[in-house]
Design a protein around this motif. Structure first.
Motif, PDB file in Angstrom:
ATOM      1  N   LYS A   1       2.429  15.023 -13.225  1.00  0.00           N
ATOM      2  CA  LYS A   1       1.304  15.659 -13.925  1.00  0.00           C
ATOM      3  C   LYS A   1       1.220  17.135 -13.605  1.00  0.00           C
ATOM      4  O   LYS A   1       0.800  17.946 -14.414  1.00  0.00           O
ATOM      5  CB  LYS A   1      -0.031  15.001 -13.526  1.00  0.00           C
TER       6      LYS A   1
ATOM      7  N   ARG B   1       1.603   6.756  -6.778  1.00  0.00           N
ATOM      8  CA  ARG B   1       0.544   7.718  -7.116  1.00  0.00           C
ATOM      9  C   ARG B   1       1.018   9.148  -6.873  1.00  0.00           C
ATOM     10  O   ARG B   1       0.758  10.040  -7.679  1.00  0.00           O
ATOM     11  CB  ARG B   1      -0.716   7.441  -6.290  1.00  0.00           C
TER      12      ARG B   1
ATOM     13  N   GLN C   1       2.340   1.753  -3.450  1.00  0.00           N
ATOM     14  CA  GLN C   1       1.313   2.281  -4.358  1.00  0.00           C
ATOM     15  C   GLN C   1       1.055   3.757  -4.079  1.00  0.00           C
ATOM     16  O   GLN C   1       0.885   4.546  -5.009  1.00  0.00           O
ATOM     17  CB  GLN C   1       0.014   1.471  -4.220  1.00  0.00           C
ATOM     18  N   ARG C   2       1.038   4.148  -2.810  1.00  0.00           N
ATOM     19  CA  ARG C   2       0.834   5.547  -2.449  1.00  0.00           C
ATOM     20  C   ARG C   2       1.960   6.409  -3.010  1.00  0.00           C
ATOM     21  O   ARG C   2       1.726   7.478  -3.574  1.00  0.00           O
ATOM     22  CB  ARG C   2       0.759   5.703  -0.922  1.00  0.00           C
TER      23      ARG C   2
ATOM     24  N   SER D   1       3.411  10.089  -9.613  1.00  0.00           N
ATOM     25  CA  SER D   1       2.658  10.285 -10.848  1.00  0.00           C
ATOM     26  C   SER D   1       1.931  11.620 -10.827  1.00  0.00           C
ATOM     27  O   SER D   1       1.936  12.358 -11.813  1.00  0.00           O
ATOM     28  CB  SER D   1       1.666   9.137 -11.028  1.00  0.00           C
ATOM     29  N   GLN D   2       1.332  11.952  -9.688  1.00  0.00           N
ATOM     30  CA  GLN D   2       0.619  13.227  -9.549  1.00  0.00           C
ATOM     31  C   GLN D   2       1.590  14.402  -9.642  1.00  0.00           C
ATOM     32  O   GLN D   2       1.312  15.407 -10.269  1.00  0.00           O
ATOM     33  CB  GLN D   2      -0.133  13.277  -8.212  1.00  0.00           C
TER      34      GLN D   2
ATOM     35  N   LYS E   1       0.829  -1.213   0.000  1.00  0.00           N
ATOM     36  CA  LYS E   1       0.000   0.000   0.000  1.00  0.00           C
ATOM     37  C   LYS E   1       0.859   1.257   0.000  1.00  0.00           C
ATOM     38  O   LYS E   1       0.552   2.231  -0.684  1.00  0.00           O
ATOM     39  CB  LYS E   1      -0.948   0.000   1.203  1.00  0.00           C
TER      40      LYS E   1
END
Length: 83
Positions: A73, A66, A62-63, A69-70, A59
């Motif tokens: 962006k 993310r 994955q956090r 990735s954010q 977890k």
């Protein structure tokens, strides 16, 4: 854990944990005195702590993915481009 033998004919993987717990239970005043040995035995049987730890690690990975990735962006450095 009746016989101590595993399915391959060798000693079961948790037999030593069982023996430690069983020995403790036979000489202790109160069952709670053997709670850590019981915990070790059950962990050997079920691996629940290991699975919980692996799940927490997954977890968190994955956090972090993310979040990275954010960040990409949103422009990368998060500083708005001014120094």
């Amino acid at each position: 854990m009746a016989s101590g033998w595993g399915i391959t004919g060798n000693k079961g993987r948790c037999y030593d944990f069982w023996m430690d717990f069983s020995e403790c239970m036979s000489r202790c005043r109160e069952p709670k005195d053997c709670s850590l040995l019981r915990e070790d035995y059950f962990e050997c049987l079920h691996h629940s702590k290991e699975y919980q730890r692996r799940n927490r690690i997954y977890k968190e990975e994955q956090r972090q993915l993310r979040a990275a990735s954010q960040k990409n962006k949103d422009g990368g450095d998060g500083g708005g481009g001014h120094h």
